[in-house]
Scaffold this motif. Structure first.
Motif, PDB file in Angstrom:
ATOM      1  N   SER A   8      -7.650   4.477   1.571  1.00  0.00           N
ATOM      2  CA  SER A   8      -7.929   4.077   2.958  1.00  0.00           C
ATOM      3  C   SER A   8      -8.170   5.290   3.842  1.00  0.00           C
ATOM      4  O   SER A   8      -9.099   5.305   4.656  1.00  0.00           O
ATOM      5  CB  SER A   8      -6.773   3.248   3.517  1.00  0.00           C
TER       6      SER A   8
ATOM      7  N   GLU B 282      -3.321   3.649   0.044  1.00  0.00           N
ATOM      8  CA  GLU B 282      -3.297   4.361   1.321  1.00  0.00           C
ATOM      9  C   GLU B 282      -4.156   5.619   1.247  1.00  0.00           C
ATOM     10  O   GLU B 282      -4.860   5.952   2.196  1.00  0.00           O
ATOM     11  CB  GLU B 282      -1.854   4.701   1.712  1.00  0.00           C
TER      12      GLU B 282
ATOM     13  N   ASP C 286       0.832  -1.201   0.000  1.00  0.00           N
ATOM     14  CA  ASP C 286       0.000   0.000   0.000  1.00  0.00           C
ATOM     15  C   ASP C 286       0.866   1.250   0.000  1.00  0.00           C
ATOM     16  O   ASP C 286       1.706   1.442   0.879  1.00  0.00           O
ATOM     17  CB  ASP C 286      -0.925   0.006   1.224  1.00  0.00           C
TER      18      ASP C 286
ATOM     19  N   SER D 255       3.734  -6.952   3.409  1.00  0.00           N
ATOM     20  CA  SER D 255       2.726  -5.933   3.680  1.00  0.00           C
ATOM     21  C   SER D 255       2.060  -6.153   5.027  1.00  0.00           C
ATOM     22  O   SER D 255       1.814  -7.296   5.430  1.00  0.00           O
ATOM     23  CB  SER D 255       1.655  -5.951   2.580  1.00  0.00           C
TER      24      SER D 255
ATOM     25  N   ASN E 149      -0.218  -3.688  11.219  1.00  0.00           N
ATOM     26  CA  ASN E 149      -1.222  -4.714  10.935  1.00  0.00           C
ATOM     27  C   ASN E 149      -2.426  -4.494  11.842  1.00  0.00           C
ATOM     28  O   ASN E 149      -2.464  -3.581  12.667  1.00  0.00           O
ATOM     29  CB  ASN E 149      -0.638  -6.127  11.077  1.00  0.00           C
ATOM     30  N   ARG E 150      -3.463  -5.334  11.692  1.00  0.00           N
ATOM     31  CA  ARG E 150      -4.709  -5.108  12.431  1.00  0.00           C
ATOM     32  C   ARG E 150      -4.522  -5.197  13.945  1.00  0.00           C
ATOM     33  O   ARG E 150      -5.135  -4.447  14.702  1.00  0.00           O
ATOM     34  CB  ARG E 150      -5.784  -6.103  11.967  1.00  0.00           C
TER      35      ARG E 150
ATOM     36  N   THR F  67      -0.947  -5.382   5.491  1.00  0.00           N
ATOM     37  CA  THR F  67      -2.301  -5.791   5.134  1.00  0.00           C
ATOM     38  C   THR F  67      -2.412  -7.313   5.218  1.00  0.00           C
ATOM     39  O   THR F  67      -1.446  -8.026   4.954  1.00  0.00           O
ATOM     40  CB  THR F  67      -2.633  -5.310   3.699  1.00  0.00           C
TER      41      THR F  67
ATOM     42  N   SER G 122     -13.574  -1.039   5.710  1.00  0.00           N
ATOM     43  CA  SER G 122     -13.231  -2.063   4.716  1.00  0.00           C
ATOM     44  C   SER G 122     -14.304  -2.171   3.648  1.00  0.00           C
ATOM     45  O   SER G 122     -14.008  -2.328   2.454  1.00  0.00           O
ATOM     46  CB  SER G 122     -13.027  -3.419   5.397  1.00  0.00           C
TER      47      SER G 122
ATOM     48  N   LYS H 290      -6.224 -10.203   1.465  1.00  0.00           N
ATOM     49  CA  LYS H 290      -6.420  -8.973   0.689  1.00  0.00           C
ATOM     50  C   LYS H 290      -5.210  -8.698  -0.200  1.00  0.00           C
ATOM     51  O   LYS H 290      -5.348  -8.238  -1.329  1.00  0.00           O
ATOM     52  CB  LYS H 290      -6.679  -7.786   1.610  1.00  0.00           C
TER      53      LYS H 290
END
Length: 217
Positions: free
Chosen positions: A20, A17, A10, A109, A47-48, A111, A73, A115
């Motif tokens: 997002s 980005e 991203d 990544s 990350n999440r 992400t 999302s 995804k």
């Protein structure tokens, strides 16, 4: 000797980005969450798991993280389906050139991997990469070095012989901590003096990255 190139996704391969950030701001306004910009820029490169921790530290434990990310999302995906996946200029050309050079290429990544793979398939980029790592494949993603150390391990190269191409401060910190050579192509966030100290090189575009690598590969 440079043996491998590891890409962030991203803000490096895809102009996601920006998308997002717009999605986060739109959802925050809709939910009445107030100014979300500190949160969204602070989460770039995380990350999440680490993003959840950061947002709750900034906005409090009552921040509705799961619902918020569900909504952002959904809006992000809606726009990708409607407008297409935005590509960064020079991404395809750089990947093709590196492949022709026979250089090992990885993607690392923050992400989630599902995804990441979806984006690569949509862009027809899948075959460029020997290794693809998403942020959900390591306990902690950037700015800790785990994701880049894993990428180098799977590629079979020493970190000092690999370049990481990044756009975010957290990504640069991660690559530097892993012992790699961080090359920054700034997107949403310009490097601070702290980040400048960590850089192997700074480029203003992916075309400039190719010019920089020309004499090294």
């Amino acid at each position: 000797m440079i043996e491998a190139i590891c890409f962030d996704m991203d803000g490096i391969l895809f102009d996601t980005e920006r998308l997002s950030v717009e999605s986060w701001i739109a959802v925050a306004e809709k939910l009445g969450l107030g100014n979300i910009e500190k949160g969204v820029y602070g989460c770039i490169g995380l990350n999440r798991t680490d993003c959840r921790i950061f947002l709750k530290e900034v906005y409090g434990e009552d921040f509705p993280y799961d619902y918020f990310r569900e909504q952002t999302s959904a809006l992000f995906q809606e726009r990708v389906e409607k407008e297409g996946l935005p590509m960064m200029k020079g991404a395809g050309e750089l990947l093709t050139w590196l492949q022709e050079k026979g250089v090992k290429i990885a993607l690392a990544s923050s992400t989630g991997q599902e995804k990441v793979l979806s984006h690569l398939r949509r862009a027809d980029f899948t075959d460029f990469f020997q290794v693809v790592i998403g942020g959900d494949m390591v306990e902690h993603s950037k700015p800790l070095p785990d994701i880049y150390l894993k990428a180098c391990e799977l590629l079979g190269v020493k970190p000092e012989n690999a370049i990481a191409i990044e756009d975010s401060p957290n990504g640069i910190r991660s690559a530097a901590a892993a012992g790699m050579l961080p090359v920054m192509v700034p997107d949403m966030v310009e490097p601070t003096p702290e980040i400048e100290e960590l850089l192997y090189h700074k480029c203003d575009s992916l075309f400039a990255v190719r010019d920089f690598l020309e004499d090294m590969l």
